[in-house]
Write an enzyme that holds these catalytic residues in place. Sequence first.
Site, PDB file in Angstrom:
ATOM      1  N   ASP A 102       0.799  -1.220   0.000  1.00  0.00           N
ATOM      2  CA  ASP A 102       0.000   0.000   0.000  1.00  0.00           C
ATOM      3  C   ASP A 102       0.836   1.276   0.000  1.00  0.00           C
ATOM      4  O   ASP A 102       0.390   2.323   0.449  1.00  0.00           O
ATOM      5  CB  ASP A 102      -0.905   0.009   1.234  1.00  0.00           C
ATOM      6  CG  ASP A 102      -0.146  -0.369   2.503  1.00  0.00           C
ATOM      7  OD1 ASP A 102       1.047  -0.039   2.596  1.00  0.00           O
ATOM      8  OD2 ASP A 102      -0.752  -0.998   3.398  1.00  0.00           O
ATOM      9  N   GLU A 124      -0.252  -9.153  -1.490  1.00  0.00           N
ATOM     10  CA  GLU A 124      -0.801  -8.699  -0.210  1.00  0.00           C
ATOM     11  C   GLU A 124      -2.008  -7.793  -0.444  1.00  0.00           C
ATOM     12  O   GLU A 124      -2.133  -6.697   0.092  1.00  0.00           O
ATOM     13  CB  GLU A 124       0.254  -7.983   0.634  1.00  0.00           C
ATOM     14  CG  GLU A 124      -0.158  -7.857   2.106  1.00  0.00           C
ATOM     15  CD  GLU A 124       0.886  -7.174   2.952  1.00  0.00           C
ATOM     16  OE1 GLU A 124       1.564  -7.894   3.706  1.00  0.00           O
ATOM     17  OE2 GLU A 124       1.039  -5.945   2.873  1.00  0.00           O
ATOM     18  N   ARG A 217       3.217   7.366   9.673  1.00  0.00           N
ATOM     19  CA  ARG A 217       3.051   8.800   9.450  1.00  0.00           C
ATOM     20  C   ARG A 217       2.057   9.411  10.435  1.00  0.00           C
ATOM     21  O   ARG A 217       2.258  10.531  10.920  1.00  0.00           O
ATOM     22  CB  ARG A 217       2.595   9.053   8.004  1.00  0.00           C
ATOM     23  CG  ARG A 217       2.593  10.516   7.583  1.00  0.00           C
ATOM     24  CD  ARG A 217       2.193  10.632   6.129  1.00  0.00           C
ATOM     25  NE  ARG A 217       3.193  10.102   5.231  1.00  0.00           N
ATOM     26  CZ  ARG A 217       4.132  10.835   4.645  1.00  0.00           C
ATOM     27  NH1 ARG A 217       4.202  12.131   4.871  1.00  0.00           N
ATOM     28  NH2 ARG A 217       4.994  10.282   3.820  1.00  0.00           N
TER      29      ARG A 217
END
Length: 394
Positions: A102, A124, A217
Site C-alpha cells: 500500500d 498482499e 506517518r
Amino acid sequence: MSGRQRIAIVVGTRPEAVKLAPVVRELQRTRWAEPTVLTTGQHGTVVRNTLACFGLRPEAELAPPANARGPAPVAELTAGLLSSLGSRLRATDVHAVLVQGDTSSALAGAMAAFFARIPVVHVEAGLRSGDARSPFPEEAHRRMIAELSDLHLAPTRAARRNLRAQGVAADRIVVTGNTVIDAVVAASRNPCHRTVPELREIEQDSAPLVVVTAHRRENWGEPIRRVGRAVAALSRQYPDVTFVVAAHMNPSVRTAIEESLRDRPNVRLPGPIPYDAFARLLSRSVLAITDSGGIQEEAAAFGLPVLVTRDNTERTEGVDSGLARLVGTDETEIVAAAEKEFAREGVLDVRKPDLSFPRPNPYGDGRAARRCAAACGWLLGLAPRPSDLTDQET
C-alpha cells in the site's frame, strides 16, 4: 531467456523488498518467467542491501523526486513515481507488473501499468482497516490499487472477504498466505556476517530482548515521543531486559523516539538494522512494541507477542489469534500492556529463550511465494491455477 514472459517487480521501500524478494526467487525458478526488479530509489541503499540478503539485485533503479526540504509530500512523491515508472514501462516489453502492499510506489506502479495496458498483480491484496484515512495514506492506496489490479493475491481468507466486499470477482483472487513469513524465516537463518559492532553485542547478550519500532506517518511527532517515554519507563522498571530500538531512516522520526532513551543503560540504539539481523533479533525476542504492519506479521512466524501502538490495524488476524494487542500511543497503556506480557510465566527466564505460543500462524505456512509465482503463470496462461491456502493450513 527467449520465450519467457518478462515480469516487472516494483520495489520502493524496504518492506516491499522483503515481501517481494521470495516471489522474485520463485519466479526465477520457473521455466516461463523472466523477473526483473525495478527499484524507485526511495529507500536507496537500504533496499539494495535488503535485496542482497536474498541474493538479488535490481535491474534498474530510478531517481526518486528530489525535495530539498526533506521527505517529499505524498502527492509530489506519487506524481514523480508515476512519471518515472510510466516512462520505464513504456520503454520495455513487459507482460505483467507486480506491486506489493500500500505504498506510494505500489500505487504509482499499478497506475503506470494500468495506463500502459499491462496486467497488474497485487501482492498482499485485500487488507482493510475500515477507515479510509487511517492508516494514512495506506488505506486509500490499497483500495485504489484493488480497482486497477487484474490479479489479487490475498494473504488470508479475511483479506479475500474484504476484496469480495469491494466487488472484486472471486475468480481474480488467490489466497496465498503472506510472503513475509517466507522472508523472515529464511532471513533469520542467514549467518551473522554484518559488521555492526552493537548488533554483535546484542546477539551475544543472553538478556531477554524487546524489539521496538515506530514510523507510521499518523504517529509522527508527539505520539512517537510518547512511545519513547513508555519504553524509557519500562527500561527503568525492568533493568535486566534489553530494549532494542530499530531506528527508521527518517532522521526526524528517529530523533522523536530516541530522545527519551539515550541515557538508558539497557536500551540499545543501533540505528537502522539490516533485515537478516533484524529477523534474528525477532526470533530471539520475548516481545515487540511497534506500529509496523509488517512486524505484526513477522512476529507471528516466531510466536512473538506484539503490542501494536496504533488505534486500529488491518492485520486483524493477529489480534483475533491473541498474538497482537492494540494499545495505541498512550504511555500508561503501553506500560501496563507490557507488564502483563512480562508477568506471563517464563517470559523473562533467560533459560527459556524460545518461548512460543501453541497457536498456528494466522499469516501463512511459508509457501506463499510459491503460490504467488504460480498465480502469475496462471494469469498469463502458462501454469495451472494454484490452490488457495485454507484455514486448516495456517
